[in-house]
Design an enzyme around this catalytic site. Structure first.
Site, PDB file in Angstrom:
ATOM      1  N   HIS A 157       0.825  -1.211   0.000  1.00  0.00           N
ATOM      2  CA  HIS A 157       0.000   0.000   0.000  1.00  0.00           C
ATOM      3  C   HIS A 157       0.859   1.262   0.000  1.00  0.00           C
ATOM      4  O   HIS A 157       0.530   2.253  -0.636  1.00  0.00           O
ATOM      5  CB  HIS A 157      -0.927  -0.001   1.218  1.00  0.00           C
ATOM      6  CG  HIS A 157      -2.073  -0.940   1.093  1.00  0.00           C
ATOM      7  ND1 HIS A 157      -2.078  -2.173   1.679  1.00  0.00           N
ATOM      8  CD2 HIS A 157      -3.242  -0.847   0.417  1.00  0.00           C
ATOM      9  CE1 HIS A 157      -3.206  -2.787   1.394  1.00  0.00           C
ATOM     10  NE2 HIS A 157      -3.921  -2.012   0.623  1.00  0.00           N
TER      11      HIS A 157
ATOM     12  N   ARG B 164      -7.262  -6.906 -10.540  1.00  0.00           N
ATOM     13  CA  ARG B 164      -6.853  -8.140  -9.866  1.00  0.00           C
ATOM     14  C   ARG B 164      -7.748  -8.366  -8.643  1.00  0.00           C
ATOM     15  O   ARG B 164      -7.423  -7.951  -7.541  1.00  0.00           O
ATOM     16  CB  ARG B 164      -5.392  -8.057  -9.454  1.00  0.00           C
ATOM     17  CG  ARG B 164      -4.421  -7.810 -10.604  1.00  0.00           C
ATOM     18  CD  ARG B 164      -2.997  -7.726 -10.086  1.00  0.00           C
ATOM     19  NE  ARG B 164      -2.027  -7.489 -11.149  1.00  0.00           N
ATOM     20  CZ  ARG B 164      -1.595  -6.286 -11.519  1.00  0.00           C
ATOM     21  NH1 ARG B 164      -2.059  -5.193 -10.903  1.00  0.00           N
ATOM     22  NH2 ARG B 164      -0.705  -6.150 -12.484  1.00  0.00           N
TER      23      ARG B 164
ATOM     24  N   ARG C 130     -10.650  -9.545 -13.479  1.00  0.00           N
ATOM     25  CA  ARG C 130     -10.196 -10.928 -13.496  1.00  0.00           C
ATOM     26  C   ARG C 130     -10.710 -11.642 -12.257  1.00  0.00           C
ATOM     27  O   ARG C 130     -10.577 -11.145 -11.147  1.00  0.00           O
ATOM     28  CB  ARG C 130      -8.665 -10.984 -13.527  1.00  0.00           C
ATOM     29  CG  ARG C 130      -8.106 -12.408 -13.598  1.00  0.00           C
ATOM     30  CD  ARG C 130      -6.596 -12.407 -13.708  1.00  0.00           C
ATOM     31  NE  ARG C 130      -5.948 -11.953 -12.489  1.00  0.00           N
ATOM     32  CZ  ARG C 130      -4.639 -11.729 -12.373  1.00  0.00           C
ATOM     33  NH1 ARG C 130      -3.853 -11.903 -13.423  1.00  0.00           N
ATOM     34  NH2 ARG C 130      -4.128 -11.322 -11.239  1.00  0.00           N
TER      35      ARG C 130
ATOM     36  N   GLU D 290      -2.136 -17.401 -21.044  1.00  0.00           N
ATOM     37  CA  GLU D 290      -0.881 -17.322 -20.299  1.00  0.00           C
ATOM     38  C   GLU D 290      -0.228 -18.684 -20.094  1.00  0.00           C
ATOM     39  O   GLU D 290       0.723 -18.810 -19.327  1.00  0.00           O
ATOM     40  CB  GLU D 290      -1.133 -16.658 -18.936  1.00  0.00           C
ATOM     41  CG  GLU D 290      -2.270 -17.286 -18.142  1.00  0.00           C
ATOM     42  CD  GLU D 290      -2.658 -16.482 -16.912  1.00  0.00           C
ATOM     43  OE1 GLU D 290      -1.823 -15.718 -16.403  1.00  0.00           O
ATOM     44  OE2 GLU D 290      -3.802 -16.636 -16.455  1.00  0.00           O
TER      45      GLU D 290
ATOM     46  N   ASN E 239       3.640 -12.323 -18.271  1.00  0.00           N
ATOM     47  CA  ASN E 239       4.495 -12.727 -17.145  1.00  0.00           C
ATOM     48  C   ASN E 239       4.481 -14.250 -16.987  1.00  0.00           C
ATOM     49  O   ASN E 239       5.526 -14.903 -16.983  1.00  0.00           O
ATOM     50  CB  ASN E 239       4.025 -12.059 -15.856  1.00  0.00           C
ATOM     51  CG  ASN E 239       4.051 -10.547 -15.944  1.00  0.00           C
ATOM     52  OD1 ASN E 239       4.508  -9.985 -16.928  1.00  0.00           O
ATOM     53  ND2 ASN E 239       3.561  -9.893 -14.916  1.00  0.00           N
ATOM     54  N   ASP E 240       3.281 -14.821 -16.846  1.00  0.00           N
ATOM     55  CA  ASP E 240       3.191 -16.276 -16.706  1.00  0.00           C
ATOM     56  C   ASP E 240       3.474 -16.981 -18.032  1.00  0.00           C
ATOM     57  O   ASP E 240       4.070 -18.064 -18.048  1.00  0.00           O
ATOM     58  CB  ASP E 240       1.813 -16.690 -16.186  1.00  0.00           C
ATOM     59  CG  ASP E 240       1.772 -16.721 -14.669  1.00  0.00           C
ATOM     60  OD1 ASP E 240       2.832 -16.928 -14.050  1.00  0.00           O
ATOM     61  OD2 ASP E 240       0.685 -16.541 -14.093  1.00  0.00           O
TER      62      ASP E 240
ATOM     63  N   ARG F 122      10.691 -17.477 -12.485  1.00  0.00           N
ATOM     64  CA  ARG F 122      11.337 -16.172 -12.519  1.00  0.00           C
ATOM     65  C   ARG F 122      11.759 -15.692 -11.138  1.00  0.00           C
ATOM     66  O   ARG F 122      12.509 -14.731 -11.010  1.00  0.00           O
ATOM     67  CB  ARG F 122      10.429 -15.146 -13.188  1.00  0.00           C
ATOM     68  CG  ARG F 122       9.114 -14.865 -12.488  1.00  0.00           C
ATOM     69  CD  ARG F 122       8.305 -13.859 -13.304  1.00  0.00           C
ATOM     70  NE  ARG F 122       7.069 -13.450 -12.681  1.00  0.00           N
ATOM     71  CZ  ARG F 122       5.911 -14.045 -12.859  1.00  0.00           C
ATOM     72  NH1 ARG F 122       5.850 -15.115 -13.632  1.00  0.00           N
ATOM     73  NH2 ARG F 122       4.823 -13.610 -12.261  1.00  0.00           N
TER      74      ARG F 122
ATOM     75  N   CYS G 139      -2.057  -7.635 -20.827  1.00  0.00           N
ATOM     76  CA  CYS G 139      -1.997  -7.003 -19.502  1.00  0.00           C
ATOM     77  C   CYS G 139      -0.719  -7.351 -18.749  1.00  0.00           C
ATOM     78  O   CYS G 139      -0.550  -6.960 -17.592  1.00  0.00           O
ATOM     79  CB  CYS G 139      -3.213  -7.397 -18.666  1.00  0.00           C
ATOM     80  SG  CYS G 139      -3.378  -9.169 -18.387  1.00  0.00           S
TER      81      CYS G 139
END
Length: 565
Positions: free
Chosen positions: A186, A291, A327, A426, A449-450, A460, A497
């Site tokens: 945060h 998310r 998502r 992904e 990313n995935d 990663r 994304c």
């Protein structure tokens, strides 16, 4: 000159003196009480006052009035019943004063969880420490004020909370450097919203107080007592950074369009409701990835339908008709939620996660879907499903959606019937059947990313093999092209994304392949718009033709660097 490498949470250059921020510690005297009921009331009243103070602080500092305060207070440990009950239990069982009960409960919880390394746990412990100090201040101590002095400074500290950030004088705060924290904390999100350069994971030292320093948020570098040459180079970099930001501001309100006239959407990725302010501030065309798992990660129990409905509805209303792609729950792997009771797995990235959880724990899934379909009445919401590997999964999802709609209809609850449905591409499996998947859904979103991780069989997060993780690998590049082509053949939208969407080196490739939606972090929206505007389709095709002939990621990278604009 000493140089330290960390993680840049927000880009920018800051040059100035360091102020090392020491967190205050209270030591409260213990004494026995005779009236437990009165002492419990004293504690509860103090708790209410602290909540009101925090709410007021957040409302004064947030971009969209009330939203950040609402989210923070709901996620915060002070709102958590377990923390409150633990303190009240100490008061009742040990018959001690409430300030002492707060202090001992705090210390016990910190001791219990001090060995855990998860960033989310560390952030919650920081929040608990701060809240405890505020409570103790209300119960007899003096709440410390954060004084940055007369001149702008770079604040260095072990860790920092959002409320500590907001209490600082914004005109005096040049940058933040912390030892603990993550770029999704945060405090990091707040730093981004405030446009303050921030470095994390730096081994901070209180002896730096008063010394000259440079923060490079682009490279994640901290320079202590920089030499003359470094000072000259970084001063020029800071001035160029300021010029670029001024130019980017001029792009607000303009279309995302290539030099040859192709219109492309630039959306934002967000983690929770408090990010919407930054989305609007940076002029995003919509939200390409919400998310939703953060509603679960930051709750102490399963979020109810009404809790989720309120958040989704607020996002839809704040975006005022702009697209919001939400998502569905994506936990498992590196995102663990205790109350789900998930077993420890040898290889969680390949295990029980995301849609696999939703399809086997259908009541959790249906609760989220009910909230989403209800909230869609208040804006332009689309729903996206992660980690899809088969058409059969899409069919099962549609069957569950049909059940949800029937239930809502029978209960007389209004909902939007024609919500667009999409899938994350992904996994290599979804790439190979992307043509078949495109016949089943309204849109794709490429999760690079995935996709990169699974295509390259590389964790990663493993430093020993992380060098193999590269979106520039020809296998990944060709997968991306195949996905976008499959979407075009079935006349559906293909977006992206993952982090690759914000990579300026990849912009011409993605334009050439026909990507219709770039979804990036809010701070990258205007930069992405600027990159798109530098290319014609023909120029992008020339770059793509060369790249598609490459056999190695090194060759790909060299070509993209050569054409970089």
């Amino acid at each position: 000159m000493d140089v330290y490498k960390g993680t840049g949470a927000f880009s920018g250059i800051a040059i100035g003196k360091i102020l090392y921020y020491h967190k205050s510690e209270y030591q409260m005297r213990q004494y026995e009480i005779t009236d437990v009921k009165t002492e419990l009331n004293i504690f509860r009243q103090a708790r209410t006052r602290v909540m009101e103070q925090l709410e007021d602080l957040y409302e004064k500092n947030c971009i969209i009035q009330g939203t950040q305060a609402e989210i923070f207070l709901r996620q915060n440990l002070l709102e958590g019943k377990s923390f409150q009950r633990a303190i009240e239990s100490v008061i009742q069982s040990e018959k001690v004063n409430s300030a002492y009960a707060v202090m001992t409960t705090r210390d016990e919880m910190l001791k219990t969880f001090r060995t855990l390394e998860e960033p989310a746990i560390k952030e919650r412990l920081d929040n608990m420490r701060e809240i405890s100090d505020r409570l103790i201040g209300e119960l007899g101590g003096i709440s410390p004020r954060i004084d940055l002095g007369d001149e702008p400074v770079i604040v260095v500290t072990e860790s920092i909370t959002p409320t500590e950030l907001m209490e600082m004088d914004k005109d005096k705060l040049m940058a933040i450097v912390t030892h603990h924290g993550s770029d999704m904390s945060h405090a990091a999100i707040m730093a981004k919203t405030m446009n303050i350069p921030a470095l994390l994971e730096i081994d901070t030292d209180s002896e730096w107080d008063g010394r000259q320093a440079i923060v490079d948020g682009y490279t994640g570098t901290l320079y202590i007592d920089p030499d003359e040459e470094t000072m000259k180079v970084m001063t020029e970099k800071r001035e160029e950074d300021r010029r670029q930001k001024t130019l980017l501001e001029e792009l607000k309100g303009k279309e995302n369009v290539t030099l040859s006239g192709q219109k492309i959407n630039v959306y934002a990725n967000i983690g929770n409701l408090s990010d919407v302010g930054a989305v609007l501030k940076n002029d995003a065309g919509g939200i390409g990835l919400f998310r939703s798992e953060f509603l679960y990660l930051e709750n102490s129990d399963f979020p109810t339908e009404e809790q989720q409905f309120a958040v989704y509805k607020q996002v839809a209303e704040n975006m005022a008709g702009k697209k919001v792609i939400i998502r569905t729950l994506d936990i498992g792997a590196d995102k663990q939620v205790d109350y789900f009771g998930l077993d420890k797995e040898e290889n969680p990235a390949l295990g029980y996660r995301a849609i696999r959880i939703c399809l086997t724990r259908k009541e959790i899934f249906k609760t989220q879907l009910r909230a989403l379909y209800r909230a869609a009445m208040f804006g332009n919401i689309s729903i996206m499903f992660p980690m899809i590997i088969s058409v059969a999964e899409v069919h099962e999802i549609k069957a569950i959606i049909a059940e949800v709609k029937e239930e809502l209809k029978n209960e007389g609850i209004p909902f939007k019937d024609d919500v667009e449905l999409g899938v994350m591409i992904e996994t290599p499996a979804s790439v190979m059947i992307s043509r078949e998947l495109a016949k089943e859904v309204d849109f794709f979103s490429v999760g690079t990313n995935d996709l990169t991780q699974y295509t390259m069989a590389v964790d990663r997060g493993n430093s020993k093999v992380a060098y193999l993780y590269s979106v520039y690998n020809p296998a990944v590049i060709r997968s991306i092209k195949r996905i976008i082509s499959a979407a075009a053949n079935e006349n559906i939208i293909a977006g992206m994304c993952g982090e690759a969407a914000a990579d300026p080196l990849l912009t011409p490739l993605l334009i050439s392949f026909g990507l219709k939606e770039f979804s990036v972090n809010a701070s990258s929206i205007l930069r992405t718009r600027a990159q798109i505007a530098k290319w014609t389709k023909a120029e992008a095709d020339k770059v793509a033709d060369e790249v598609m002939k490459c056999a190695t990621q090194e060759e790909v990278y060299e070509i993209l660097k050569r054409y970089q604009r």
